[in-house]
Motif scaffolding. Structure first.
Motif, PDB file in Angstrom:
ATOM      1  N   MET A 207       0.817  -1.204   0.000  1.00  0.00           N
ATOM      2  CA  MET A 207       0.000   0.000   0.000  1.00  0.00           C
ATOM      3  C   MET A 207       0.862   1.270   0.000  1.00  0.00           C
ATOM      4  N   ALA A 208       0.326   2.300  -0.620  1.00  0.00           N
ATOM      5  CA  ALA A 208       0.919   3.633  -0.573  1.00  0.00           C
ATOM      6  C   ALA A 208      -0.244   4.614  -0.535  1.00  0.00           C
ATOM      7  N   ASP A 209      -0.734   4.889   0.663  1.00  0.00           N
ATOM      8  CA  ASP A 209      -1.913   5.727   0.833  1.00  0.00           C
ATOM      9  C   ASP A 209      -1.512   7.170   1.097  1.00  0.00           C
ATOM     10  N   ILE A 210      -1.971   8.065   0.237  1.00  0.00           N
ATOM     11  CA  ILE A 210      -1.705   9.492   0.401  1.00  0.00           C
ATOM     12  C   ILE A 210      -2.864  10.062   1.206  1.00  0.00           C
ATOM     13  N   VAL A 211      -2.798   9.867   2.501  1.00  0.00           N
ATOM     14  CA  VAL A 211      -3.913  10.226   3.386  1.00  0.00           C
ATOM     15  C   VAL A 211      -3.367  10.867   4.657  1.00  0.00           C
ATOM     16  N   ARG A 212      -4.272  11.475   5.399  1.00  0.00           N
ATOM     17  CA  ARG A 212      -3.929  11.940   6.736  1.00  0.00           C
ATOM     18  C   ARG A 212      -4.412  10.900   7.744  1.00  0.00           C
ATOM     19  N   GLY A 213      -4.226  11.159   9.031  1.00  0.00           N
ATOM     20  CA  GLY A 213      -4.735  10.247  10.038  1.00  0.00           C
ATOM     21  C   GLY A 213      -3.669   9.497  10.792  1.00  0.00           C
ATOM     22  N   GLY A 214      -2.391   9.852  10.585  1.00  0.00           N
ATOM     23  CA  GLY A 214      -1.325   9.232  11.360  1.00  0.00           C
ATOM     24  C   GLY A 214      -1.215   7.745  11.104  1.00  0.00           C
ATOM     25  N   VAL A 215      -0.778   7.014  12.136  1.00  0.00           N
ATOM     26  CA  VAL A 215      -0.509   5.588  11.970  1.00  0.00           C
ATOM     27  C   VAL A 215      -1.661   4.715  12.474  1.00  0.00           C
ATOM     28  N   VAL A 216      -2.844   5.292  12.614  1.00  0.00           N
ATOM     29  CA  VAL A 216      -4.011   4.480  12.964  1.00  0.00           C
ATOM     30  C   VAL A 216      -4.200   3.415  11.885  1.00  0.00           C
ATOM     31  N   ILE A 217      -4.360   2.185  12.313  1.00  0.00           N
ATOM     32  CA  ILE A 217      -4.450   1.071  11.363  1.00  0.00           C
ATOM     33  C   ILE A 217      -5.843   0.998  10.757  1.00  0.00           C
ATOM     34  N   ASP A 218      -5.905   1.113   9.445  1.00  0.00           N
ATOM     35  CA  ASP A 218      -7.135   0.880   8.705  1.00  0.00           C
ATOM     36  C   ASP A 218      -7.256  -0.639   8.562  1.00  0.00           C
ATOM     37  N   ARG A 219      -8.154  -1.237   9.311  1.00  0.00           N
ATOM     38  CA  ARG A 219      -8.222  -2.692   9.361  1.00  0.00           C
ATOM     39  C   ARG A 219      -8.628  -3.287   8.011  1.00  0.00           C
ATOM     40  N   GLU A 220      -9.361  -2.528   7.218  1.00  0.00           N
ATOM     41  CA  GLU A 220      -9.729  -3.016   5.892  1.00  0.00           C
ATOM     42  C   GLU A 220      -8.479  -3.182   5.023  1.00  0.00           C
ATOM     43  N   ARG A 221      -7.553  -2.225   5.142  1.00  0.00           N
ATOM     44  CA  ARG A 221      -6.321  -2.306   4.363  1.00  0.00           C
ATOM     45  C   ARG A 221      -5.459  -3.484   4.840  1.00  0.00           C
ATOM     46  N   ALA A 222      -5.351  -3.629   6.153  1.00  0.00           N
ATOM     47  CA  ALA A 222      -4.576  -4.748   6.684  1.00  0.00           C
ATOM     48  C   ALA A 222      -5.203  -6.086   6.295  1.00  0.00           C
ATOM     49  N   GLN A 223      -6.524  -6.138   6.289  1.00  0.00           N
ATOM     50  CA  GLN A 223      -7.204  -7.375   5.913  1.00  0.00           C
ATOM     51  C   GLN A 223      -6.944  -7.729   4.449  1.00  0.00           C
ATOM     52  N   THR A 224      -6.764  -6.710   3.612  1.00  0.00           N
ATOM     53  CA  THR A 224      -6.416  -6.970   2.215  1.00  0.00           C
ATOM     54  C   THR A 224      -5.117  -7.764   2.123  1.00  0.00           C
ATOM     55  N   LEU A 225      -4.153  -7.443   2.984  1.00  0.00           N
ATOM     56  CA  LEU A 225      -2.895  -8.189   2.995  1.00  0.00           C
ATOM     57  C   LEU A 225      -3.117  -9.644   3.407  1.00  0.00           C
ATOM     58  N   VAL A 226      -4.004  -9.858   4.373  1.00  0.00           N
ATOM     59  CA  VAL A 226      -4.319 -11.219   4.795  1.00  0.00           C
ATOM     60  C   VAL A 226      -4.948 -11.994   3.635  1.00  0.00           C
ATOM     61  N   THR A 227      -5.915 -11.373   2.985  1.00  0.00           N
ATOM     62  CA  THR A 227      -6.623 -12.021   1.876  1.00  0.00           C
ATOM     63  C   THR A 227      -5.667 -12.378   0.750  1.00  0.00           C
ATOM     64  N   GLN A 228      -4.784 -11.434   0.396  1.00  0.00           N
ATOM     65  CA  GLN A 228      -3.834 -11.683  -0.688  1.00  0.00           C
ATOM     66  C   GLN A 228      -2.830 -12.769  -0.311  1.00  0.00           C
ATOM     67  N   THR A 229      -2.405 -12.783   0.956  1.00  0.00           N
ATOM     68  CA  THR A 229      -1.453 -13.804   1.401  1.00  0.00           C
ATOM     69  C   THR A 229      -2.061 -15.195   1.287  1.00  0.00           C
ATOM     70  N   ARG A 230      -3.314 -15.327   1.694  1.00  0.00           N
ATOM     71  CA  ARG A 230      -3.983 -16.624   1.599  1.00  0.00           C
ATOM     72  C   ARG A 230      -4.209 -17.024   0.148  1.00  0.00           C
ATOM     73  N   ALA A 231      -4.460 -16.034  -0.718  1.00  0.00           N
ATOM     74  CA  ALA A 231      -4.673 -16.339  -2.134  1.00  0.00           C
ATOM     75  C   ALA A 231      -3.390 -16.832  -2.796  1.00  0.00           C
ATOM     76  N   VAL A 232      -2.246 -16.310  -2.346  1.00  0.00           N
ATOM     77  CA  VAL A 232      -0.974 -16.675  -2.976  1.00  0.00           C
ATOM     78  C   VAL A 232      -0.358 -17.913  -2.334  1.00  0.00           C
ATOM     79  N   PHE A 233      -0.380 -17.956  -0.984  1.00  0.00           N
ATOM     80  CA  PHE A 233       0.362 -19.011  -0.281  1.00  0.00           C
ATOM     81  C   PHE A 233      -0.521 -19.953   0.528  1.00  0.00           C
ATOM     82  N   GLY A 234      -1.812 -19.827   0.396  1.00  0.00           N
ATOM     83  CA  GLY A 234      -2.722 -20.789   1.001  1.00  0.00           C
ATOM     84  C   GLY A 234      -2.581 -20.937   2.500  1.00  0.00           C
TER      85      GLY A 234
END
Length: 425
Positions: free
Chosen positions: A320-347
């Motif tokens: 991800m490269a998000d041009i946004v404000r809001g500091g380092v608060v974790i956007d859980r939807e964005r983090a979940q995208t990483l989980v989804t992609q990891t499972r899609a690639v490496f099961g």
């Protein structure tokens, strides 16, 4: 010379290491209780010396509308009323052309290869391997995996050009890719091909910073002041003479500001305005369970702009490269995208683990519009900058510290220091 360094991330700590080895008195000031606790804490882990092309490229602007409409896109943009954001965006748009991108890539490659040489010299030191337990450094190589034929053919056409710049790479077809990294077997049919770079490395950036701190602690002339907040820069006439902190003033002959995006408000009262904007990135850290087939080679999913790096007994997944404000608060939807992609690639590699167990993290990468960091003395005497490395902080840190130390000592740097002076405020 007495030198005060603001920031104990990977850029600040490598600067301290290099300058201490030159015999300077060095004081590092960091608001966190230890080194590498912010943007360096859980980054992608790849020391990707051959892949340093700036984000601003000739094809980027045409992709932005599609990225903005896709919830899972590699980039998000949320406009603000801050004129600094628009100033940065306009400069970024001007840099999105072939000639600017090619020039920046050549400069960054020279710096990255120098950084690779310095990192190798560091890891060859017996004390570096012992202090702090090391940092899971490995030369595991890297695969850029392509699922789109046009993108793969374009990457293959660049091989000769990359070789002319000193990169050693080869193109692999689908079968050769999976043979080299069997963990990719689950997406075998979707792979068109890959570019393999055997010399690329990985490591735990946070533990690297901790190792540097261990090596520096107790050394005569070196002071590490953690848990100390810098509240301002002390100026006398036409030069900076030290730092103001919540624990008292620190006098110095030179001050180096390496505090990432937090450097912007610190420098503003002096009229120094580096053109930086935070690119917010995310990562998850996946424990590798026994018996699970996990990648041993670093993998970059080119289409989704997600990197996978095996660091010890974990798999670091970042993107991800998000041009946004809001500091380092974790956007859980964005983090979940990483989980989804990891499972899609490496099961099964993350099977059964929820998001919290995968240690979601977010960091603000301090980026310049051109992708070139600022390394050198500002227009105010005694005030030096080592800033703006974007997503390449770990990769470029050692080389940047080398350039900085050479300039401060009046030596001719190994790489052309003027390449990184144009953006200095």
């Amino acid at each position: 010379m007495r030198i005060a360094i603001v920031g104990a991330g990977v850029v600040g700590m490598t600067s301290a290491w290099r300058l201490a080895n030159d015999g300077h008195e060095v004081t590092v000031v960091e608001r966190h209780d230890g080194p590498g606790e912010e943007t360096s804490f859980a980054n992608g882990g790849q020391l990707s010396y051959s892949y340093v092309a700036p984000l601003a490229g000739p094809g980027v602007l045409s992709k932005v509308p599609g990225w903005l409409l896709d919830r899972d896109s590699p980039m998000r943009f949320r406009p603000s009323m801050d004129p600094s954001q628009w100033r940065w965006l306009l400069a970024f748009a001007r840099a999105c052309n072939a000639s600017a991108s090619e020039a920046a890539t050549r400069k960054l490659l020279r710096l990255s290869f120098y950084s690779r040489d310095l990192m190798q010299a560091f890891v060859d030191r017996p004390d570096a391997r012992q202090e702090g337990g090391g940092f899971d450094f490995a030369r595991s190589g890297k695969l850029i995996v392509h699922r789109d034929a046009a993108a793969y053919e374009s990457a293959c056409r660049l091989l000769d050009y990359q070789a002319s710049l000193g990169c050693e790479q080869q193109a692999l077809d689908r079968d050769a890719t999976v043979a080299l990294e069997p963990a990719l077997a689950g997406i075998r049919q979707g792979i068109v091909g890959a570019i393999h770079t055997p010399s690329e490395e990985v490591g735990d950036c946070h533990r690297f910073c901790v190792s540097l701190a261990h090596l520096l602690q107790g050394r005569p002339g070196v002071t590490l002041r953690f848990g100390t907040r810098v509240t301002g820069l002390v100026r006398a006439g036409d030069r900076v003479t030290g730092l103001r902190t919540d624990a008292g003033d620190i006098r110095a002959d030179a001050v180096i500001v390496s505090g990432g995006i937090g450097s912007v408000p610190l420098l503003k009262p002096l009229g120094v305005r580096p053109m930086l904007w935070p690119l917010k990135g995310y990562s998850i850290t996946v424990p590798i369970r026994q018996g699970v087939l996990a990648p041993r080679i670093s993998v970059t999913d080119f289409a989704n702009k997600i990197v996978y790096a095996r660091i010890g007994d974990t798999l670091r997944v970042a993107g991800m490269a998000d041009i946004v404000r809001g500091g380092v608060v974790i956007d859980r939807e964005r983090a979940q995208t990483l989980v989804t992609q990891t499972r899609a690639v490496f099961g099964d590699v993350s099977h059964g683990a929820d998001l919290d167990a995968l240690q979601p993290w977010a960091g603000l990468r301090p980026a310049t519009p051109t992708g070139l960091p600022m390394i050198g003395e500002s227009r105010i005497r005694g005030l030096w900058l080592n800033l703006g490395h974007g997503a390449l902080g770990f990769t470029l840190a050692m080389g940047s510290a080398g350039v900085l130390a050479d300039r401060m000592a009046g030596r001719k740097p190994v790489v052309d220091a003027e390449d990184f002076s144009a953006a200095l405020a």
